[in-house]
Design a protein around this motif. Sequence first.
Motif, PDB file in Angstrom:
ATOM      1  N   CYS A 185       0.819  -1.213   0.000  1.00  0.00           N
ATOM      2  CA  CYS A 185       0.000   0.000   0.000  1.00  0.00           C
ATOM      3  C   CYS A 185       0.853   1.264   0.000  1.00  0.00           C
ATOM      4  O   CYS A 185       0.925   1.998   0.993  1.00  0.00           O
ATOM      5  N   SER A 186       1.510   1.491  -1.109  1.00  0.00           N
ATOM      6  CA  SER A 186       2.267   2.717  -1.349  1.00  0.00           C
ATOM      7  C   SER A 186       2.473   2.826  -2.852  1.00  0.00           C
ATOM      8  O   SER A 186       2.274   1.840  -3.586  1.00  0.00           O
ATOM      9  N   GLY A 187       2.860   3.995  -3.318  1.00  0.00           N
ATOM     10  CA  GLY A 187       3.082   4.154  -4.759  1.00  0.00           C
ATOM     11  C   GLY A 187       4.144   3.206  -5.270  1.00  0.00           C
ATOM     12  O   GLY A 187       3.953   2.504  -6.276  1.00  0.00           O
ATOM     13  N   GLY A 188       5.279   3.159  -4.575  1.00  0.00           N
ATOM     14  CA  GLY A 188       6.349   2.262  -4.985  1.00  0.00           C
ATOM     15  C   GLY A 188       5.963   0.806  -4.848  1.00  0.00           C
ATOM     16  O   GLY A 188       6.313  -0.026  -5.702  1.00  0.00           O
ATOM     17  N   GLY A 189       5.232   0.470  -3.796  1.00  0.00           N
ATOM     18  CA  GLY A 189       4.808  -0.904  -3.583  1.00  0.00           C
ATOM     19  C   GLY A 189       3.851  -1.394  -4.657  1.00  0.00           C
ATOM     20  O   GLY A 189       3.970  -2.522  -5.141  1.00  0.00           O
ATOM     21  N   ILE A 190       2.904  -0.541  -5.031  1.00  0.00           N
ATOM     22  CA  ILE A 190       1.946  -0.926  -6.079  1.00  0.00           C
ATOM     23  C   ILE A 190       2.666  -1.137  -7.400  1.00  0.00           C
ATOM     24  O   ILE A 190       2.359  -2.058  -8.161  1.00  0.00           O
ATOM     25  N   GLN A 195       4.614  -4.997 -11.375  1.00  0.00           N
ATOM     26  CA  GLN A 195       5.691  -5.626 -12.142  1.00  0.00           C
ATOM     27  C   GLN A 195       5.685  -7.135 -11.941  1.00  0.00           C
ATOM     28  O   GLN A 195       5.790  -7.907 -12.906  1.00  0.00           O
ATOM     29  N   MET A 196       5.559  -7.584 -10.692  1.00  0.00           N
ATOM     30  CA  MET A 196       5.564  -9.017 -10.384  1.00  0.00           C
ATOM     31  C   MET A 196       4.422  -9.737 -11.102  1.00  0.00           C
ATOM     32  O   MET A 196       4.618 -10.793 -11.722  1.00  0.00           O
ATOM     33  N   MET A 197       3.233  -9.157 -11.036  1.00  0.00           N
ATOM     34  CA  MET A 197       2.064  -9.818 -11.616  1.00  0.00           C
ATOM     35  C   MET A 197       2.043  -9.711 -13.136  1.00  0.00           C
ATOM     36  O   MET A 197       1.548 -10.607 -13.827  1.00  0.00           O
ATOM     37  N   THR A 198       2.604  -8.617 -13.663  1.00  0.00           N
ATOM     38  CA  THR A 198       2.632  -8.424 -15.115  1.00  0.00           C
ATOM     39  C   THR A 198       3.637  -9.362 -15.775  1.00  0.00           C
ATOM     40  O   THR A 198       3.376  -9.892 -16.863  1.00  0.00           O
ATOM     41  N   ASP A 216       8.427  -2.558 -21.169  1.00  0.00           N
ATOM     42  CA  ASP A 216       7.545  -1.513 -20.631  1.00  0.00           C
ATOM     43  C   ASP A 216       7.400  -1.586 -19.109  1.00  0.00           C
ATOM     44  O   ASP A 216       6.778  -0.714 -18.501  1.00  0.00           O
ATOM     45  N   LEU A 217       7.981  -2.618 -18.501  1.00  0.00           N
ATOM     46  CA  LEU A 217       7.804  -2.810 -17.063  1.00  0.00           C
ATOM     47  C   LEU A 217       8.310  -1.637 -16.243  1.00  0.00           C
ATOM     48  O   LEU A 217       7.729  -1.281 -15.218  1.00  0.00           O
ATOM     49  N   VAL A 218       9.416  -1.041 -16.700  1.00  0.00           N
ATOM     50  CA  VAL A 218      10.039   0.036 -15.918  1.00  0.00           C
ATOM     51  C   VAL A 218       9.117   1.246 -15.791  1.00  0.00           C
ATOM     52  O   VAL A 218       9.237   2.035 -14.854  1.00  0.00           O
ATOM     53  N   GLY A 219       8.187   1.395 -16.716  1.00  0.00           N
ATOM     54  CA  GLY A 219       7.294   2.552 -16.697  1.00  0.00           C
ATOM     55  C   GLY A 219       6.031   2.356 -15.877  1.00  0.00           C
ATOM     56  O   GLY A 219       5.216   3.278 -15.768  1.00  0.00           O
ATOM     57  N   LEU A 220       5.864   1.187 -15.273  1.00  0.00           N
ATOM     58  CA  LEU A 220       4.661   0.926 -14.484  1.00  0.00           C
ATOM     59  C   LEU A 220       4.643   1.787 -13.219  1.00  0.00           C
ATOM     60  O   LEU A 220       5.658   1.980 -12.564  1.00  0.00           O
ATOM     61  N   SER A 221       3.462   2.297 -12.884  1.00  0.00           N
ATOM     62  CA  SER A 221       3.295   3.110 -11.678  1.00  0.00           C
ATOM     63  C   SER A 221       1.908   2.863 -11.112  1.00  0.00           C
ATOM     64  O   SER A 221       1.026   2.313 -11.790  1.00  0.00           O
ATOM     65  N   ALA A 222       1.709   3.282  -9.870  1.00  0.00           N
ATOM     66  CA  ALA A 222       0.385   3.166  -9.268  1.00  0.00           C
ATOM     67  C   ALA A 222      -0.641   3.927 -10.098  1.00  0.00           C
ATOM     68  O   ALA A 222      -1.786   3.482 -10.259  1.00  0.00           O
ATOM     69  N   GLU A 223      -0.211   5.065 -10.642  1.00  0.00           N
ATOM     70  CA  GLU A 223      -1.130   5.886 -11.443  1.00  0.00           C
ATOM     71  C   GLU A 223      -1.515   5.204 -12.744  1.00  0.00           C
ATOM     72  O   GLU A 223      -2.702   5.145 -13.110  1.00  0.00           O
ATOM     73  N   SER A 224      -0.525   4.656 -13.468  1.00  0.00           N
ATOM     74  CA  SER A 224      -0.825   4.047 -14.770  1.00  0.00           C
ATOM     75  C   SER A 224      -1.669   2.781 -14.604  1.00  0.00           C
ATOM     76  O   SER A 224      -2.595   2.536 -15.385  1.00  0.00           O
ATOM     77  N   VAL A 225      -1.369   2.004 -13.577  1.00  0.00           N
ATOM     78  CA  VAL A 225      -2.158   0.784 -13.337  1.00  0.00           C
ATOM     79  C   VAL A 225      -3.557   1.151 -12.844  1.00  0.00           C
ATOM     80  O   VAL A 225      -4.549   0.523 -13.228  1.00  0.00           O
ATOM     81  N   ARG A 237      -7.271  -4.493 -12.420  1.00  0.00           N
ATOM     82  CA  ARG A 237      -8.294  -4.611 -11.371  1.00  0.00           C
ATOM     83  C   ARG A 237      -7.887  -5.671 -10.338  1.00  0.00           C
ATOM     84  O   ARG A 237      -8.133  -5.496  -9.142  1.00  0.00           O
ATOM     85  N   GLN A 238      -7.256  -6.733 -10.805  1.00  0.00           N
ATOM     86  CA  GLN A 238      -6.783  -7.764  -9.884  1.00  0.00           C
ATOM     87  C   GLN A 238      -5.722  -7.190  -8.940  1.00  0.00           C
ATOM     88  O   GLN A 238      -5.715  -7.472  -7.737  1.00  0.00           O
ATOM     89  N   ILE A 239      -4.841  -6.349  -9.486  1.00  0.00           N
ATOM     90  CA  ILE A 239      -3.799  -5.711  -8.679  1.00  0.00           C
ATOM     91  C   ILE A 239      -4.431  -4.819  -7.611  1.00  0.00           C
ATOM     92  O   ILE A 239      -4.087  -4.898  -6.426  1.00  0.00           O
ATOM     93  N   TYR A 240      -5.379  -3.990  -8.019  1.00  0.00           N
ATOM     94  CA  TYR A 240      -6.003  -3.082  -7.054  1.00  0.00           C
ATOM     95  C   TYR A 240      -6.927  -3.808  -6.085  1.00  0.00           C
ATOM     96  O   TYR A 240      -7.126  -3.357  -4.955  1.00  0.00           O
ATOM     97  N   ASN A 241      -7.477  -4.959  -6.503  1.00  0.00           N
ATOM     98  CA  ASN A 241      -8.238  -5.771  -5.553  1.00  0.00           C
ATOM     99  C   ASN A 241      -7.338  -6.263  -4.425  1.00  0.00           C
ATOM    100  O   ASN A 241      -7.722  -6.249  -3.246  1.00  0.00           O
ATOM    101  N   LEU A 242      -6.120  -6.691  -4.783  1.00  0.00           N
ATOM    102  CA  LEU A 242      -5.170  -7.160  -3.776  1.00  0.00           C
ATOM    103  C   LEU A 242      -4.722  -6.010  -2.876  1.00  0.00           C
ATOM    104  O   LEU A 242      -4.651  -6.154  -1.653  1.00  0.00           O
ATOM    105  N   VAL A 243      -4.457  -4.855  -3.482  1.00  0.00           N
ATOM    106  CA  VAL A 243      -4.085  -3.669  -2.693  1.00  0.00           C
ATOM    107  C   VAL A 243      -5.206  -3.323  -1.715  1.00  0.00           C
ATOM    108  O   VAL A 243      -4.965  -3.034  -0.535  1.00  0.00           O
ATOM    109  N   GLY A 244      -6.445  -3.362  -2.194  1.00  0.00           N
ATOM    110  CA  GLY A 244      -7.592  -3.049  -1.337  1.00  0.00           C
ATOM    111  C   GLY A 244      -7.731  -4.019  -0.180  1.00  0.00           C
ATOM    112  O   GLY A 244      -8.029  -3.619   0.953  1.00  0.00           O
TER     113      GLY A 244
END
Length: 320
Positions: A185-190, A195-198, A216-225, A237-244
């Motif tokens: 639950c942080s910008g860097g963590g997300i 990256q791991m799930m992608t 393209d992995l290096v450009g991933l961010s909490a905002e873009s996802v 959505r799966q990523i944000y479900n886990l974050v939630g």
Amino acid sequence: MTILAAIDIGGTKCAVSLGAVEQDRVVILEKIKFPTPNNPKVAMNDIAAVLEKVMSRHPEQTPAALGISCGGPLNSQAGLILSPPNLPGWDQIDVVTPFRARFGIPVGLQNDANACALAEWRFGAGKGCRNMIFLTFGTGMGAGLILNGQLYSGTNDMAGEVGHVRLAAEGPVGYGKEGSFEGFCSGGGIAKLAQMMTIKAIQEGKAPSFCKHMNDLVGLSAESVGKAAQEGDPLARQIYNLVGRRLGQGLAMLVDVLNPERIVIGSIYGRQQELLEPIVMNTLREEALPWSLNVCEIVPAGLGEQVGDYAGLSVAMDVV
């Protein structure tokens, strides 16, 4: 009306502000941002020069106090910054005494989570609370605690380091610990989680819309996802479900242990509330004591993206 000055010392930028406070209302008269110099002595001189410049533009508005907000660890009583990870070289740096001597006004220092907690408590979503928790949920994950109507910072200013709590045996690394609250639950963590799930999705031939190739992995961010999740991408959505779910687990721990009446969450929660809130609340209902949860509201920061602008002013107000 009380005139207050504020300094925000960040890893990449500093900000100097002058504000007018009247009861629970604050007006920022002027704010100047500039890059943080690498050398702390240079930074201190530059900050003082900018503050003098701001004060000279408002000669009729003499500040009654100065509040400094900075990432921890620090010693608020001694006024020392103690090697924050985002400020290399800032070891045992006294940031209170020089400003107090130069400007002849009371000076206070708090870590950024505590300062933002004071801001939300005085001017934002925490107004009227006696027991409130503020969660940063931005670059990192930290908490500021308002307990029994006052800031609680702990024995040596280390209270509220919730980002270091481990929520799972495996997961992205945050605050130096795998599977931590900050890891999920942080910008860097997300970004790390994405990256791991992608990588796994691409290897299985199921590349998501927000990252078609490994390059393209290096450009991933909490905002873009988050944007992709809002547009319906299944993996996003799966990523944000886990974050939630992890956010809900962390909140349940705080609800059970501290029994707050309100938890105010900054930055990413406000931007992605539509995605996160249903998952967070479902998890809370599963995990938290109902008697405690029934008296606790979970809300986004009332000051929104401007909470940092009011943080130092709230520290100054606390000094006054």
